[in-house]
Design an enzyme around this catalytic site. Structure first.
Site, mmCIF file in Angstrom:
data_model
loop_
_atom_site.group_PDB
_atom_site.id
_atom_site.type_symbol
_atom_site.label_atom_id
_atom_site.label_comp_id
_atom_site.label_asym_id
_atom_site.label_seq_id
_atom_site.Cartn_x
_atom_site.Cartn_y
_atom_site.Cartn_z
ATOM 1 N N SER A 214 -60.985 6.320 87.760
ATOM 2 C CA SER A 214 -61.504 4.919 88.173
ATOM 3 C C SER A 214 -60.257 3.885 88.075
ATOM 4 O O SER A 214 -59.310 4.231 88.916
ATOM 5 C CB SER A 214 -62.554 4.573 87.025
ATOM 6 N N ASP A 310 -69.862 7.510 95.684
ATOM 7 C CA ASP A 310 -69.150 7.105 94.177
ATOM 8 C C ASP A 310 -70.067 5.995 93.648
ATOM 9 O O ASP A 310 -70.458 4.694 94.253
ATOM 10 C CB ASP A 310 -67.723 6.597 94.387
ATOM 11 N N HIS A 377 -69.399 9.081 89.168
ATOM 12 C CA HIS A 377 -68.412 8.416 89.046
ATOM 13 C C HIS A 377 -67.517 9.161 87.943
ATOM 14 O O HIS A 377 -67.813 9.083 86.579
ATOM 15 C CB HIS A 377 -68.569 6.980 88.558
#
Ligand SMILES: *[C@@H]1O[C@H](CO)[C@@H](O)[C@H](O)[C@H]1NC(C)=O
Ligand SMILES: *[C@@H]1O[C@H](CO)[C@@H](O)[C@H](O)[C@H]1NC(C)=O
Ligand SMILES: *[C@@H]1O[C@H](CO)[C@@H](O)[C@H](O)[C@H]1NC(C)=O
Ligand SMILES: *[C@@H]1O[C@H](CO)[C@@H](O)[C@H](O)[C@H]1NC(C)=O
Length: 439
Positions: A214, A310, A377
């Site tokens: 991320s 995502d 994610h």
């Protein structure tokens, strides 16, 4: 028929020793049941709220807990977290054939784009090491178990904690000089971390792998070539970004919400100084923070792991809260299984944009990719990495694909067929996750 047991508990008859014994046993059983119930829900809701792992995946064993080390050397250079505390990392020593190999994993956690949002991080582990867990579990790409992590299990492994709010790319020149106590030291933290790890043995690495998830995946794009430059010339050095390929796409109303958000982050924390200078010179600096721009000039071999849908990007780039005042998307943006046909069509458009943004990188001979069609994610530092219920493409787990690429066993450029074709996807539901709106 008279039930003496019942009477013993309910009525006035004097309790004898046996009644007390029964009562004690019963109360003990009830208390134990309540404790088990509470424990179950604490663990369950914790794994739900973490937003990144699926509750159906087995937790790693207790042996994988790794303690936090505060970066004492940060005092000298002023490499502080947002609130002025020392940054931290978790280090697990390598062994056997992995003892001179190093894997770094940069933690994620979004960004702060205003004084208020950075201030509110001061009270969390994303802005102050006072709130960081004293130990964390190492799983997935960080696991020490060869059955969960076949290629990297015995390497030296480091989890870099994220507490600057700008992907390790903020600069102190942007701090306010008027008493607003916020430290923008991301770039200094990166440098101090590297110096510490180099002194712990990274400077003699034979193999080195920079990874992150991320906002930590974005940090990996930003710092990959610098990482390479600090290591021995004859070392094999590669990088991997997990769920860090953030797109410069408009939201469902056509507003460029993500671009505007990053523009504020750059402005607030002086991030442009950490981006590629020829890019910054050629176009509006904010464009240069998007991985599709950065990747064009990264010289170090790179692997992109990213779901085409995502979940963070759907929630925050395609359908940010403000873009859906009527709430038509309130279920779908948090759970792909709740999308209607029109919405799924919109999500397919997002996948198309993802593939288009990757098309040039796809021709990079040293590159690798795993673009699966799951709604999730961050997949590498959890058991989604390599386990019987991991997402797969062509029957390969992420760990197998990355290992094949890292060790040049075979080319790894995997792009999944569109949703809902892949039965190995877990397609998480974030509807009840309290963190989903926070990052
Ligand atoms: C950072 O925040 C914590 C928690 O509020 C506090 O205890 C600590 O003193 C702060 N550190 C600095 C340097 O302000
Ligand atoms: C400090 O400066 C910032 C940026 O100019 C401003 O937004 C903030 O209100 C100022 N704070 C004070 C207390 O003056
Ligand atoms: C988003 O777009 C709509 C329609 O084009 C516009 O009315 C609105 O002001 C925009 N919102 C933001 C925050 O830019
Ligand atoms: C998929 O791979 C596993 C080993 O990872 C193997 O046991 C299985 O037979 C494979 N399935 C197919 C359909 O190839």
């Amino acid at each position: 028929m008279e039930n003496t047991g019942f009477r013993a508990f309910c009525c006035r008859r004097k309790w004898v020793k046996r009644d007390w014994a029964i009562a004690t046993v019963a109360i003990t059983v009830i208390i134990a049941a309540i404790i088990i119930f509470i424990l179950f829900f604490t663990v369950f809701s914790d794994s739900r709220n973490r937003k990144t792992s699926s509750p159906t995946f087995a937790p790693p064993s207790a042996g994988d807990f790794v303690p936090l080390t505060l970066l004492q050397s940060a005092k000298a250079t002023g490499a502080f977290c947002l609130n002025g505390s020392l940054p931290g990392y978790h280090f697990q020593k390598g062994f056997g054939s992995g003892s001179s190999n190093w894997l770094l994993h940069i933690e994620g956690g979004g960004w702060c784009n205003s004084i208020e949002s950075c201030n509110s991080r001061k009270g969390t582990s994303l802005g102050s090491s006072n709130y960081m867990e004293h130990q964390v579990q190492f799983a997935g790409i960080l696991s020490q178990d060869p059955s969960q992590n076949p290629d990297f299990y015995n390497w030296n492994k480091v989890k870099l904690r994220y507490c600057d709010g700008a992907s390790f790319a903020g600069h102190p020149e942007s701090e306010f000089k008027n008493g607003t106590k916020l430290f923008f030291r991301g770039q200094l933290i990166w440098e101090a971390m590297m110096n510490e790890l180099l002194s712990l043995g990274l400077s003699k690495a034979k193999e080195a792998f920079l990874t992150g998830c991320s906002a930590g995946g974005l940090a990996t794009f930003i710092h990959c070539d610098d990482f390479r430059d600090q290591l021995p010339k004859d070392a094999t050095v590669k990088c991997l970004a997990d769920a860090g390929y953030f797109l410069d796409e408009p939201d469902i109303l056509g507003n460029r919400t993500m671009l505007a958000f990053y523009r504020d982050v750059l402005q607030l924390q002086g991030v442009a100084k950490s981006l590629q200078q020829d890019c910054v010179g050629r176009m509006e600096p904010v464009k240069c923070i998007f991985p599709q721009e950065i990747i064009k000039n990264v010289k170090t071999p790179f692997f992109v792991v990213n779901p085409a849908y995502d979940s963070w990007q759907i929630e925050n780039i395609l359908v940010p809260i403000g873009s859906d005042p009527q709430g038509y998307w309130s279920s779908c943006r948090l759970s792909i299984k709740k999308c209607d046909a029109t919405q799924v069509k919109r999500l397919q458009g997002y996948r198309d944009a993802m593939l288009k943004a990757l098309s040039m990188f796809q021709r990079n001979e040293e590159g690798g990719m795993f673009i699966n069609s799951c709604f999730s994610h961050c997949q590498t530092s959890y058991s989604a990495w390599h386990s019987p219920n991991s997402p797969r493409i062509n029957n390969k787990t992420i760990a197998e694909s990355v290992g094949d690429w890292y060790f040049n066993r075979k080319e790894s450029k995997l792009i999944d067929c569109p949703y809902p074709c892949n039965p190995t996807c877990n397609n998480d539901d974030y509807t009840s996750s309290v963190l989903s709106a926070a990052v």
